[in-house]
Design an enzyme around this catalytic site. Structure first.
Site, PDB file in Angstrom:
ATOM      1  N   ASN A   1       0.872  -1.182   0.000  1.00 13.37           N
ATOM      2  CA  ASN A   1       0.000   0.000   0.000  1.00 13.37           C
ATOM      3  C   ASN A   1       0.903   1.225   0.000  1.00 13.37           C
ATOM      4  O   ASN A   1       1.544   1.526   1.006  1.00 13.37           O
ATOM      5  CB  ASN A   1      -0.892  -0.029   1.254  1.00 13.37           C
TER       6      ASN A   1
ATOM      7  N   GLY B   1       3.009   2.298  10.675  1.00 13.67           N
ATOM      8  CA  GLY B   1       3.947   3.399  10.501  1.00 13.67           C
ATOM      9  C   GLY B   1       4.740   3.745  11.747  1.00 13.67           C
ATOM     10  O   GLY B   1       5.373   4.802  11.815  1.00 13.67           O
TER      11      GLY B   1
ATOM     12  N   GLU C   1      -6.344   4.591   8.032  1.00  8.73           N
ATOM     13  CA  GLU C   1      -6.273   6.038   7.775  1.00  8.73           C
ATOM     14  C   GLU C   1      -7.594   6.579   7.237  1.00  8.73           C
ATOM     15  O   GLU C   1      -7.942   7.737   7.473  1.00  8.73           O
ATOM     16  CB  GLU C   1      -5.095   6.334   6.837  1.00  8.73           C
TER      17      GLU C   1
HETATM   18  P1  13P Z   1       3.366   0.342   7.573  1.00  6.98           P
HETATM   19  O1  13P Z   1       3.868  -0.929   6.938  1.00  6.98           O
HETATM   20  O2  13P Z   1       4.100   1.568   7.089  1.00  6.98           O
HETATM   21  O3  13P Z   1       3.295   0.225   9.054  1.00  6.98           O
HETATM   22  O4  13P Z   1       1.847   0.551   7.049  1.00  6.98           O
HETATM   23  C1  13P Z   1       0.950  -0.482   7.166  1.00  6.98           C
HETATM   24  C2  13P Z   1      -0.262  -0.138   6.415  1.00  6.98           C
HETATM   25  O5  13P Z   1      -1.008   0.737   6.797  1.00  6.98           O
HETATM   26  C3  13P Z   1      -0.534  -0.874   5.181  1.00  6.98           C
HETATM   27  O6  13P Z   1      -1.837  -0.648   4.735  1.00  6.98           O
END
Ligand code: 13P
Length: 256
Positions: free
Chosen positions: A12, A176, A101
């Site tokens: 993603n 994240g 998100e």
């Molecule tokens: P990260 O791998 O950056 O933690 O993000 C995960 C995510 O939201 C994938 O949809």
């Protein structure tokens, strides 16, 4: 349980990358998938979907394309939104529904997410229902309740046993942050989710792929893929590095 579910390694990209980078990342993903027994998918920003579709198609079409979100309405005065039919027309196979998100930054409710799933299914897309608890919910001992409420809302959008579905467990606190869930935490959550699906459709529960997402990287992906109920990964930050994403696309198949 012996699983026959093919792992899906999905990137993603969120709101990242130039047009040129997007084309390069797509080409690298296609290259990495050659010789791997996994499935792979990328979820670029809408602006680059056509470019990425073209690159993936000319590389043989093995890497699937997905949208990051779709509207809960089929069309109309929804400035800034993208319809499921539009995603399908540019070659998407998947769409994320209810990514953390979308829920927490853009305020999408379970009803919105269910509406997006319904639109996705009507357009012939496979919805990737994303669920996950916040750190406050986890610390309050509410993880299972939160996950199952989100799962129930999404399952409610299914029209029948043949509707395609992927589920992604993404704890909000792991996204994240560099602080991934442990494989044990993922195993517990995935088992809850699969059991919930089984309550209404045991066959679907056997075949539905449940991905883990949240700070997945080449060093920790193996621990997740070793969990019987984890059927792949939804990767954010580390998917923006084509070398790292390539390693992860190839990972499970080598068992390295
Ligand atoms: P990260 O791998 O950056 O933690 O993000 C995960 C995510 O939201 C994938 O949809």
């Amino acid at each position: 349980m012996t699983t026959t579910r093919t792992p899906l390694i999905a990137g993603n990209w969120k709101m990242n990358g130039t047009r040129e980078e997007a084309r390069g990342w797509a080409a690298a993903a296609a290259e990495a998938l050659t010789g791997s027994t996994n499935d792979a998918a990328v979820f670029p920003p809408d602006a680059w979907l056509c470019d990425v579709a073209e690159v993936l198609a000319s590389a043989g079409g093995a890497v699937a394309l997905g949208g990051q979100s779709c509207c809960w309405e089929p069309k109309g005065a929804f400035t800034g939104a993208t319809s499921a039919a539009m995603l399908a027309e540019v070659g998407c196979r998947y769409v994320l529904c209810g990514h953390s998100e979308r829920r927490h930054v853009f305020g999408e409710s379970d009803a919105d997410v269910a509406g997006s799933m319904a639109q996705a299914l009507a357009a012939g897309l496979t919805p990737v229902l994303c669920v996950g608890e916040t750190i406050e919910e986890r610390e309050a001992g509410r993880t299972q309740e939160v996950l199952l409420t989100q799962v129930d809302a999404g399952l409610g959008a299914l029209r029948g046993a043949d509707d395609p579905l992927v589920i992604a467990y993404e704890p909000v606190w792991a996204i994240g942050t560099g602080k991934a869930a442990t494989p044990t935490e993922a195993a517990e959550a995935h088992a809850w989710i699969r059991a919930r699906v089984a309550e209404t459709d045991a066959e679907r529960a056997e075949r539905v792929r449940i991905l883990y997402g949240g700070s997945v990287n080449p060093d920790n992906i193996g621990g997740f893929l070793d969990v019987p109920d984890v059927d792949g990964a939804l990767i954010g930050g580390a998917a923006l590095d084509p070398v790292k994403f390539g390693l992860m696309i190839r990972h499970a198949s080598t068992g390295a």
